[in-house]
Structure formats: structure tokens, C-alpha cells
Write a protein that holds these residues in place. Structure first.
Motif, short mmCIF file in Angstrom:
data_model
loop_
_atom_site.label_atom_id
_atom_site.label_comp_id
_atom_site.label_asym_id
_atom_site.label_seq_id
_atom_site.Cartn_x
_atom_site.Cartn_y
_atom_site.Cartn_z
N MET A 59 14.93 0.82 26.53
CA MET A 59 16.25 0.92 25.83
C MET A 59 16.07 1.78 24.97
O MET A 59 15.07 1.72 24.10
N SER A 60 17.17 2.77 24.41
CA SER A 60 17.12 3.54 23.66
C SER A 60 17.25 2.95 22.26
O SER A 60 17.46 1.87 22.32
N GLY A 61 16.90 3.58 20.97
CA GLY A 61 16.92 3.14 19.65
C GLY A 61 18.42 2.68 19.29
O GLY A 61 18.28 1.63 18.60
N ILE A 62 19.35 3.23 19.91
CA ILE A 62 20.70 2.84 19.40
C ILE A 62 21.64 2.84 20.52
O ILE A 62 21.58 4.07 21.25
N GLU A 63 22.18 1.89 20.92
CA GLU A 63 23.19 1.95 21.94
C GLU A 63 24.43 1.02 21.81
O GLU A 63 24.24 -0.22 21.19
N LEU A 64 25.26 1.34 22.48
CA LEU A 64 26.45 0.64 22.24
C LEU A 64 26.81 -0.13 23.75
O LEU A 64 27.11 0.74 24.55
N ARG A 65 26.87 -1.38 23.69
CA ARG A 65 26.96 -2.05 24.79
C ARG A 65 27.88 -3.50 24.78
O ARG A 65 27.67 -4.27 23.63
N GLU A 66 28.86 -3.38 25.60
CA GLU A 66 29.93 -4.75 25.52
C GLU A 66 30.25 -4.90 23.99
O GLU A 66 30.05 -6.17 23.49
N GLU A 67 30.82 -4.06 23.22
CA GLU A 67 31.34 -4.45 21.93
C GLU A 67 30.18 -4.69 20.78
O GLU A 67 30.52 -5.20 19.92
N THR A 68 29.03 -4.41 21.18
CA THR A 68 27.90 -4.69 20.44
C THR A 68 27.11 -3.42 20.14
O THR A 68 26.70 -2.72 21.23
N LEU A 69 26.89 -2.97 18.81
CA LEU A 69 26.07 -1.88 18.59
C LEU A 69 24.58 -2.44 18.38
O LEU A 69 24.09 -3.24 17.34
N TYR A 70 23.40 -2.05 19.15
CA TYR A 70 22.25 -2.52 19.15
C TYR A 70 21.41 -1.28 18.44
O TYR A 70 21.28 -0.28 18.85
N VAL A 71 20.88 -1.61 17.35
CA VAL A 71 20.08 -0.66 16.47
C VAL A 71 18.56 -1.18 16.30
O VAL A 71 18.29 -2.28 15.98
N GLU A 72 17.67 -0.46 17.23
CA GLU A 72 16.39 -0.76 17.37
C GLU A 72 15.32 0.02 16.43
O GLU A 72 15.07 1.03 16.42
N ARG A 73 15.55 -0.64 15.10
CA ARG A 73 14.63 0.11 14.05
C ARG A 73 14.38 -1.09 12.68
O ARG A 73 14.97 -1.86 12.83
N GLU A 74 13.49 -0.54 12.40
CA GLU A 74 13.26 -1.45 10.97
C GLU A 74 14.49 -1.23 10.10
O GLU A 74 14.73 -0.21 9.89
N PRO A 75 14.95 -2.40 9.36
CA PRO A 75 16.13 -2.41 8.46
C PRO A 75 15.48 -1.23 7.27
O PRO A 75 14.63 -1.50 6.69
N ASN A 76 16.78 -0.48 6.84
CA ASN A 76 16.40 0.34 5.49
C ASN A 76 17.13 -0.36 4.42
O ASN A 76 17.47 -1.39 4.64
N GLN A 77 17.04 0.27 3.20
CA GLN A 77 17.64 -0.40 2.27
C GLN A 77 19.08 -0.72 2.24
O GLN A 77 19.44 -1.84 1.72
N LEU A 78 19.83 0.24 2.81
CA LEU A 78 21.20 0.05 2.98
C LEU A 78 21.48 -1.33 3.89
O LEU A 78 22.25 -2.15 3.74
N ASP A 79 20.54 -1.19 4.96
CA ASP A 79 20.83 -2.24 6.06
C ASP A 79 20.51 -3.77 5.28
O ASP A 79 21.25 -4.63 5.63
N GLU A 80 19.57 -3.85 4.68
CA GLU A 80 19.11 -5.06 3.83
C GLU A 80 20.23 -5.45 2.99
O GLU A 80 20.60 -6.81 2.83
N LEU A 81 20.63 -4.40 2.37
CA LEU A 81 21.82 -4.84 1.55
C LEU A 81 23.00 -5.29 2.07
O LEU A 81 23.63 -6.39 1.94
#
Length: 200
Positions: free
Chosen positions: A1-23
Motif C-alpha cells: 500500500m502506498s503511503g497516502i491513500e483515499l479509500r471509501e471515505e477514509t484517508l490512510y496516512v502511513e507515516r510517523e505522526p509529525n508535530q501537527l498530527d500530534e496536536l
């Protein structure tokens, strides 16, 4: 699976959360606990989807709240180690009632911060009511529908907004709903800008 994928109304982000994500994840957990509907929009959505650009804030829309709920949110944030860099969190209800955004950040930090606004126009309400889920490293947050994000970025029209729109459109062109995107393009009267986007 690629790092970022939009499937069935869900955005899948396969990476470590950054500071913005954690916030965003931490704030979402607090809002969920109190029962406040919310949705992340604007530049953060593009960054979440892999666009490399800086931002000082994470935009989040919330449903209208009454004074006791605003006070509960302010107290919870204070207890959890947050502050208002631009004004005390105790002013939250008054600020939101006036239509002013409030800034929320971990204590002693100014950037990045959350910029929290009450839903205002039909596009804000549409972002909230049609939110999709973003999954980051097993955590879930609500984000505005990508079709509306793209159209609204074209409407804003600043260089960074156009670049955000191009990024989202190029990355998700195959999985976006063309009919929904075109509906928002027409509503925001950005047909010419959308034509240019499709030609890029």
C-alpha cells in the motif's frame, strides 16, 4: 500500500505522526471526550496528505457550543496542559460567540497552534456534516471532504492555496468524486480556476 491513500471515505496516512498530527490527534481526543463535533480543514489537510510546506496553525471548525460546554472545554484544556497564546482560555465562549477564532497550544508554545472557529457559512457546515476520517498511525481524526477542500482552496486563490489544491487534486484525482467536486466548484464560482487545475 502506498503511503497516502483515499479509500471509501477514509484517508490512510502511513507515516510517523509529525508535530501537527500530534496536536490534531490530542485535541480531537479532548473534543470527543466532551462531545463536540469538529473537523480539520484548510492547509493542514494538504500537509496531512503529504504536501511539504510549513504552517503555523491547524484550522479546526467546531459545532456551536453553549457557555457551560465552552467552560468545560477551557477547563479541560487547562488541566491537560494547554493555553491560549492570544487570549486566556477563559475568554473562549465570548470569543467564539463573537465569531473570533481562538488559539490553543501546548503550554509555553506559540507555534504550531490550533485555530478553533465555530462553523459559520454553508461551506463550514458542509465540511462538518460531510467530514471523512483520516487514519494516522492507528489514530483517527475527522477532516473536511477533499472535494470541498480543493474547490475552497481555488476560491481563496492565494499562491499557497492554489498549490494546496493542485497537490490534493493531483494525488487523489482517481478516487475523488468528480460530481461532488464540480458541485462545489459551481457553488464557489471557480469554474475557470478548476479548468486550469485540470489542465495542469
Amino acid at each position: 500500500m502506498s503511503g497516502i491513500e483515499l479509500r471509501e471515505e477514509t484517508l490512510y496516512v502511513e507515516r510517523e505522526p509529525n508535530q501537527l498530527d500530534e496536536l490534531a490527534i490530542a485535541f480531537s481526543e479532548i473534543l470527543d471526550r466532551i462531545g463536540i463535533e469538529h473537523v480539520y480543514i484548510a492547509g493542514y489537510v494538504s500537509i496531512l496528505a503529504g504536501r511539504a510546506r510549513s504552517t503555523e496553525d491547524v484550522d479546526v471548525l467546531i459545532e456551536p457550543v453553549d457557555e457551560p460546554t465552552a467552560e468545560e472545554l477551557a477547563t479541560t484544556l487547562d488541566t491537560e496542559g494547554y493555553w491560549g497564546p492570544a487570549m486566556p482560555l477563559t475568554s473562549m465562549y465570548e470569543m467564539l460567540e463573537n465569531g473570533d477564532p481562538i488559539w490553543v497550544a501546548p503550554t509555553d508554545q506559540i507555534t504550531p497552534h490550533l485555530e478553533v472557529k465555530i462553523v459559520d457559512d454553508e461551506f463550514d457546515h458542509a465540511s462538518l456534516s460531510n467530514a471523512i476520517s483520516a487514519q494516522i498511525d492507528g489514530e483517527s481524526i475527522p477532516i473536511g471532504p477533499l472535494e470541498l477542500q480543493i474547490a475552497y482552496k481555488l476560491y481563496l486563490g492565494a499562491q499557497k492555496d492554489i498549490e494546496d489544491a493542485v497537490h490534493l487534486y493531483t494525488l487523489f484525482e482517481e478516487t475523488l468524486s468528480a460530481s461532488r467536486l464540480e458541485t462545489w466548484v459551481h457553488r464557489l464560482d471557480v469554474d475557470a480556476e478548476y479548468d486550469r487545475l485540470r489542465d495542469t
